[in-house]
Design a protein around this motif. Structure first.
Motif, short mmCIF file in Angstrom:
data_model
loop_
_atom_site.label_atom_id
_atom_site.label_comp_id
_atom_site.label_asym_id
_atom_site.label_seq_id
_atom_site.Cartn_x
_atom_site.Cartn_y
_atom_site.Cartn_z
N SER A 366 0.82 -1.25 0.15
CA SER A 366 -0.16 -0.12 -0.01
C SER A 366 0.98 1.39 -0.03
O SER A 366 1.90 1.17 0.31
N ILE A 367 0.36 2.35 -0.17
CA ILE A 367 0.96 3.71 -0.49
C ILE A 367 0.89 4.13 1.09
O ILE A 367 -0.47 4.38 1.89
N LYS A 368 1.94 4.33 1.60
CA LYS A 368 2.00 4.89 3.13
C LYS A 368 2.07 6.34 3.07
O LYS A 368 2.91 6.85 2.07
N PRO A 369 1.30 7.13 3.71
CA PRO A 369 1.44 8.76 3.73
C PRO A 369 2.40 9.28 3.67
O PRO A 369 2.93 10.17 2.92
N GLY A 370 3.67 8.84 4.61
CA GLY A 370 4.70 9.33 4.81
C GLY A 370 5.52 9.37 3.37
O GLY A 370 6.27 10.08 3.04
N ALA A 371 5.39 7.92 2.98
CA ALA A 371 6.28 7.67 1.76
C ALA A 371 5.77 8.51 0.56
O ALA A 371 6.59 9.11 -0.19
N LEU A 372 4.66 8.80 0.28
CA LEU A 372 3.75 9.42 -0.62
C LEU A 372 4.66 11.00 -0.65
O LEU A 372 4.85 11.57 -1.67
N ILE A 373 4.53 11.46 0.74
CA ILE A 373 4.59 12.95 0.56
C ILE A 373 6.30 13.18 0.60
O ILE A 373 6.77 14.05 -0.17
N ARG A 374 6.93 12.08 1.29
CA ARG A 374 8.51 12.23 1.09
C ARG A 374 8.96 12.14 -0.53
O ARG A 374 9.72 12.79 -0.82
N GLY A 531 0.17 21.50 -16.50
CA GLY A 531 -1.40 21.69 -16.34
C GLY A 531 -2.04 21.20 -14.98
O GLY A 531 -1.17 20.28 -14.44
N PRO A 532 -3.07 21.34 -14.69
CA PRO A 532 -3.68 20.87 -13.45
C PRO A 532 -3.92 19.45 -13.36
O PRO A 532 -4.45 18.97 -14.64
N ALA A 533 -4.00 18.70 -12.36
CA ALA A 533 -4.16 17.36 -12.39
C ALA A 533 -4.73 16.97 -10.93
O ALA A 533 -4.39 17.63 -10.02
N VAL A 534 -5.42 16.18 -10.77
CA VAL A 534 -6.04 15.60 -9.36
C VAL A 534 -5.52 14.04 -9.60
O VAL A 534 -5.69 13.19 -10.29
N ILE A 535 -4.70 13.89 -8.38
CA ILE A 535 -4.15 12.43 -8.03
C ILE A 535 -4.69 11.82 -6.61
O ILE A 535 -4.36 12.33 -5.74
N ASP A 536 -5.60 10.98 -6.91
CA ASP A 536 -6.34 10.28 -5.90
C ASP A 536 -5.59 9.04 -5.34
O ASP A 536 -5.25 8.01 -6.09
N CYS A 537 -4.84 9.20 -4.26
CA CYS A 537 -3.77 8.06 -3.47
C CYS A 537 -4.66 7.32 -2.50
O CYS A 537 -5.00 7.88 -1.68
N ILE A 538 -5.10 6.22 -2.80
CA ILE A 538 -5.67 5.24 -1.69
C ILE A 538 -4.56 5.04 -0.58
O ILE A 538 -3.54 4.26 -0.94
N VAL A 539 -4.77 5.40 0.62
CA VAL A 539 -3.78 4.97 1.56
C VAL A 539 -4.51 4.02 2.66
O VAL A 539 -5.72 4.26 2.91
N PRO A 540 -4.14 3.65 3.53
CA PRO A 540 -4.42 2.50 4.52
C PRO A 540 -5.32 3.62 5.34
O PRO A 540 -5.00 4.62 5.86
N GLN A 541 -6.38 2.84 6.22
CA GLN A 541 -7.46 4.00 7.00
C GLN A 541 -6.75 3.87 8.16
O GLN A 541 -7.21 4.79 8.80
N GLU A 542 -6.08 2.82 8.78
CA GLU A 542 -5.97 2.79 10.28
C GLU A 542 -4.75 3.62 10.72
O GLU A 542 -4.10 3.37 11.75
#
Lengths: 563, 166
Positions: A366-374, A531-542
Motif C-alpha cells: 500500500s501507499i503509506k502517507p509518509g512515503a507518498l509525501i516524502r 497543467g492541473p491534475a488530481v491524483i487520488d492516492c488510496i492510503v490505509p485507513q488505520e
C-alpha cells in the motif's frame, strides 16, 4: 477626477498595486462588477465566496501582498466569514470589499441584508461601513495600510450599494492619518541588550520561531542568528520553511504532532528564544509545564501576545525587521564563543532527535502517507509551494514535506479550516505563476470546497492536487480509535466517491494510485506534466499520525510510533 | 479580584463601541461598568471602563488587547494615577407619608438630593464614589426600592495634565 464609487474602488485598488481580485457577484455589487467589466479588471470568479476568500489568502501568503476579495451583501458576505477568521488567526493581510444594501434600506431587515461589521468585528483587524462616497478613497487607503503593516490581518470594507452609483470628485490620499495606529513598531534597544546578556549566560538555549518570521520576511536574519549561536532550533507549523529543512541543528517543528527531538529540547533547554510566535495550545501542550527549566525570551511585534499564554522573562517588543538585525549585530560583536559553549548541547539534542525521527512502516503493497509525501517532496524543486488542507494529511505533510524557503508551506494553522487547501493553492499559483504548486488534501477536506476544481479548470491554474484517500475523516478517526473505543461515529466515508470522475466532470485530468510501486512508476510522470491534475492516492485507513502529545499532556509525554 | 478604572480615548466614529464591547466579550474580560460620552474634542469619545481582574497580568492583557483596536487612541489606568472618581445614581423609592421624614434624613446624611416626589414615591439622586453609592443603596434597601439607574464610574486625573497627554 469625477467618477462614481464603483470606479473609485477599482482606481484605488490599482493605486495599491492590486493585480487580481477573487470574488462572486450579486445584486448590490452589480455596479461594481459593471466597472470591472468596463475596465477589464483582472478578476477570478470562484464557485463559492468561501473559495474566493481562501484563494485571496493563498495569494497573500504566497506573495506577501494583500489579497483582495469582492462579495455581495447578505449571504455573499456571510460566506466569507470562515475565510476571514482563517486569515485573522494566521495574520494574513486581506481586504474584503462587500456590498451592503443601499443606505435607506440599512437596518430594515432588507433582502440580503446582514450586519457585516457586527459579524466581522471579532475576526478582523479592523472593519468599515462606508455610507458616504466621499469617505471611500480614505477608507480603502486605510484598509490596505492596516492590513499590511504591523501584525498583518484581514480588513473588511462594507460599502452601501448606492455609494457605488454616486458620482464625486475622486482624489486618492497620499498618506494615512490614524491617531490610534501608526504601523511603526520600533522598540527599545535596551531590551535587545538584555536578550544578548541572557544568551551569553545560557548553557542550553533553543531558538523557537513562528509565523512572525515568515510575515516579516526575516528568515535570513534568523538563519544568521542561529548560525552565530550554534544552537538547535525548532519552529511552529506557521514557521515552516524559515529554516531550511535539514539545516544544521534544525529539529523540525514542535508541538502536538511535532518532532520528538524538538519537544524534548523545549522541555530540557535553559533558555527558549522565541521569535514571532504566540504559544498556541497546539505548540505548548500542558501550558503550566511548558519549558519548565527555561527562561523565556520573547521577540514579538504584538504586545498583547507577550505574557498572554506563557510568561516571558525577557521581552523584546517590536517589528522583527527592526529587532533581529540589531540582535544579530550585537551577537556578532559579543566576545562569547557561542559555538563552543553550545557544542555539547547541540550534539545532545541532535542525538535525541535521531533516536525518534518521523517515520512510517512500509508493507511493500500500500501507499503509506509518509512515503507518498516524502516522494513528492523529493520530486519537487526548491521553489515549489506546498499547500495543505486540515487533518491527518496536513500533519504528515508538515512532518515529511521538506519546506525549504518561507512562504512555501501554506496551511491553516490557527483555525484549522478544512476546505482551505484547494482555493488557497489556486490563489498561490496565481500569485506565483513561475512556481510549482502542490496541494495535499484528504477525502474529507477536499469535499468542502471541491467546487473550485471547476475554477482551476476554467483558468487552467496548474495545481497538482494530491488526495490522501483513506475513506475516513482521518484525524477524527484517529482520536476515536485512541480515545473513544474505536467508535467511528460519523467519520467513515463509505468509499462511493470517485475523485477521478469528479476531476473529469470538472474539466481536469484525474489519476488514481493504489500501490506503493506507482510512486516510482507513475507519480513522477503525472507531476512532470504541465497543467492541473488530481491524483487520488488510496492510503490505509488505520494509519496514525505519530508521534503525538495527547490533549492536556506535557510535551515530553509523547506517544511514539511503533517503528 | 481587583477593580481598575481605565480611561479609553477613541475616535468618535460609528462602530467604535461595537469594537470595544465586542473585544471585551470575546476575550472574556470582567467588566463592572462601561460608559461613554463626548469630550472637549469633537472627534474624540471617552469611554470609562471599570474592569475587574485577578492579576496584573490580566490587567496588562485588557490594556494591550484594547490598545490593538485601530480606533483606540489612548488608554490610561486612572486607578494608578492621582484621580477623582465619581458615579451618579438615581433611586426611586416607595415613600408613604410615614416613611418620608426618615428618607429625607438619609438623603441629608448622604448629601444626596430628592429630585422628584409624588404621593407614592421619591426619586433620590446621589453623586459620589462607588462605595458611597453602594452604601446608600444598602441603607435604602430597608425601604421598597422601585428601580435604580447608575451611570457607572467616570474619572479625571488630578493636576493639570489631561489623559491624552499622560
Amino acid at each position: 477626477m469625477r467618477m462614481n464609487g464603483a470606479q473609485a474602488v477599482l482606481e484605488s485598488l490599482k493605486k495599491e498595486g492590486v493585480d487580481i481580485v477573487f470574488g462572486y457577484p450579486g445584486g448590490v455589487v452589480l455596479k461594481l462588477y459593471d466597472e470591472v467589466y468596463k475596465m477589464n479588471f483582472p478578476h477570478i470568479l470562484t464557485g463559492h465566496e468561501q473559495g474566493a476568500v481562501h484563494a485571496a489568502d493563498g495569494y497573500a501568503r504566497a506573495s506577501g501582498k494583500v489579497g483582495v476579495v469582492f462579495a455581495t451583501s447578505g449571504p455573499g458576505a456571510a460566506n466569507l466569514i470562515t475565510g476571514i477568521a482563517t486569515a485573522n488567526m494566521d495574520s494574513v493581510p486581506l481586504v474584503c470589499i462587500t456590498g451592503q444594501v443601499a443606505n435607506p434600506a440599512i437596518g430594515k431587515d432588507s433582502f440580503q441584508e446582514v450586519d457585516v461589521c457586527g459579524i466581522t468585528t471579532p475576526i478582523t483587524k479592523h472593519n468599515y461601513l462606508v455610507k458616504d462616497v466621499r469617505e471611500l478613497p480614505r477608507v480603502i487607503k486605510e484598509a490596505f495600510f492596516i492590513a499590511r503593516t504591523g501584525r498583518p490581518g484581514p480588513v473588511s470594507v462594507d460599502v452601501a450599494a448606492d455609494v457605488f452609483n454616486t458620482e464625486f470628485d475622486y482624489e486618492y490620499p497620499e498618506t494615512v492619518k490614524l491617531r490610534g495606529y501608526t504601523g511603526d513598531y520600533t522598540g527599545d534597544a535596551a531590551e535587545i541588550d538584555a536578550a544578548v546578556a541572557a544568551m551569553e549566560e545560557a548553557k542550553k538555549p533553543l531558538v523557537f520561531f513562528g509565523g512572525g518570521v515568515t510575515s516579516s520576511g526575516t528568515s535570513e536574519e534568523l538563519r544568521a542568528i542561529v548560525e552565530r549561536l550554534g544552537v538547535p532550533s525548532t519552529s511552529t507549523i506557521m514557521g515552516l520553511g524559515c529554516m531550511a529543512s535539514g539545516a544544521k541543528g534544525y529539529l523540525g517543528f514542535a508541538g502536538m504532532h511535532g518532532s520528538y527531538g524538538a519537544n524534548m529540547a523545549i522541555q530540557s533547554c535553559d533558555l527558549l528564544l522565541c521569535i514571532g510566535m504566540r504559544f498556541s495550545d497546539r505548540v505548548t501542550g500542558r501550558v503550566a509545564e511548558f519549558a519548565p527549566r527555561a527562561r523565556i525570551v520573547h521577540f514579538e511585534l504584538d504586545p498583547a501576545e507577550v505574557n498572554k499564554n506563557v510568561h516571558a522573562d525577557y521581552r523584546v517588543l517590536g517589528d522583527l525587521r527592526w529587532s533581529l538585525p540589531l540582535f544579530k549585530e550585537k551577537l556578532l560583536a559579543s566576545h562569547t564563543d557561542f559555538a563552543a559553549k553550545h557544542e555539547e548541547w547541540l550534539r545532545h539534542t541532535l542525538q535525541v532527535a535521531e533516536e525518534h525521527p518521523f517515520s512510517y512502516q512500509e508493507d511493500g503493497e500500500s501507499i503509506k502517507p509518509g512515503a507518498l509525501i516524502r516522494k513528492i517532496s523529493a520530486l519537487m524543486d526548491e521553489d515549489t509551494i506546498a499547500v495543505t488542507d486540515v487533518g491527518q494529511h496536513q500533519m504528515w505533510a508538515a512532518q515529511f514535506y521538506e519546506a525549504r524557503k518561507p512562504r512555501q508551506f501554506l496551511t491553516s494553522g490557527g483555525l484549522g479550516t478544512m476546505g482551505y487547501g484547494l482555493p488557497a493553492a489556486m490563489g498561490a499559483k496565481l500569485a506565483c505563476p513561475d512556481k510549482k504548486v502542490v496541494l495535499f488534501t484528504g477525502d474529507g477536506s477536499i469535499m468542502m470546497n471541491c467546487q473550485e476544481f471547476a475554477t482551476i479548470a476554467d483558468h487552467d491554474v496548474d495545481v497538482k492536487t494530491v488526495i490522501l484517500e483513506n475513506h475516513l475523516l482521518g484525524m477524527v478517526g484517529q482520536w476515536q480509535r485512541l480515545f473513544y473505543h474505536h467508535h467511528y461515529s460519523a467519520s467513515e466515508l463509505k468509499g462511493k466517491r470517485d475523485f477521478v470522475k469528479l476531476a473529469e466532470a470538472m474539466g481536469l485530468k484525474g489519476y488514481r494510485l493504489t500501490k506503493q510501486e506507482e510512486l516510482e512508476t507513475v507519480l513522477p510522470k503525472i507531476l512532470a506534466e504541465p497543467g492541473p491534475a488530481v491524483i487520488d492516492c488510496i492510503v490505509p485507513q488505520e494509519e496514525n499520525v505519530l508521534p503525538m502529545v495527547p490533549g492536556g499532556k506535557r510535551l515530553d509525554q509523547m506517544v511514539l510510533g511503533g517503528e | 479580584m481587583k477593580k481598575y478604572l481605565l480611561a479609553v480615548l477613541v475616535d468618535n466614529k460609528p462602530g467604535v463601541l461595537t469594537h470595544v464591547s465586542g473585544l471585551i466579550s470575546r476575550r472574556a474580560f470582567n467588566i463592572e461598568s462601561i460608559s461613554a460620552g463626548y469630550t472637549e474634542e469633537p472627534s474624540v469619545t471617552r469611554i470609562n471602563i471599570v474592569v475587574s481582574v485577578e492579576s496584573e497580568n490580566e490587567l496588562d492583557q485588557v490594556v494591550n488587547q484594547l490598545s490593538k483596536l485601530i480606533d483606540v487612541i489612548k488608554i490610561v489606568n486612572l486607578s494608578k494615577a492621582p484621580s477623582i472618581e465619581r458615579e451618579l445614581v438615581m433611586i426611586k423609592v416607595r415613600a408613604t407619608k410615614k416613611d418620608r421624614a426618615d428618607l429625607v434624613n438619609i438623603v441629608d446624611i448622604f448629601r444626596a438630593n430628592i429630585v422628584d416626589i409624588t404621593p407614592e414615591n421619591v426619586v433620590i439622586e446621589l453623586t459620589g464614589q462607588q462605595s458611597k453609592i453602594d452604601a446608600i443603596c444598602e441603607v435604602l434597601s430597608e425601604y421598597e426600592i422601585v428601580e435604580i439607574a447608575r451611570t457607572g464610574a467616570i474619572a479625571l486625573s488630578r493636576g493639570p495634565i489631561p489623559v491624552k497627554r499622560m
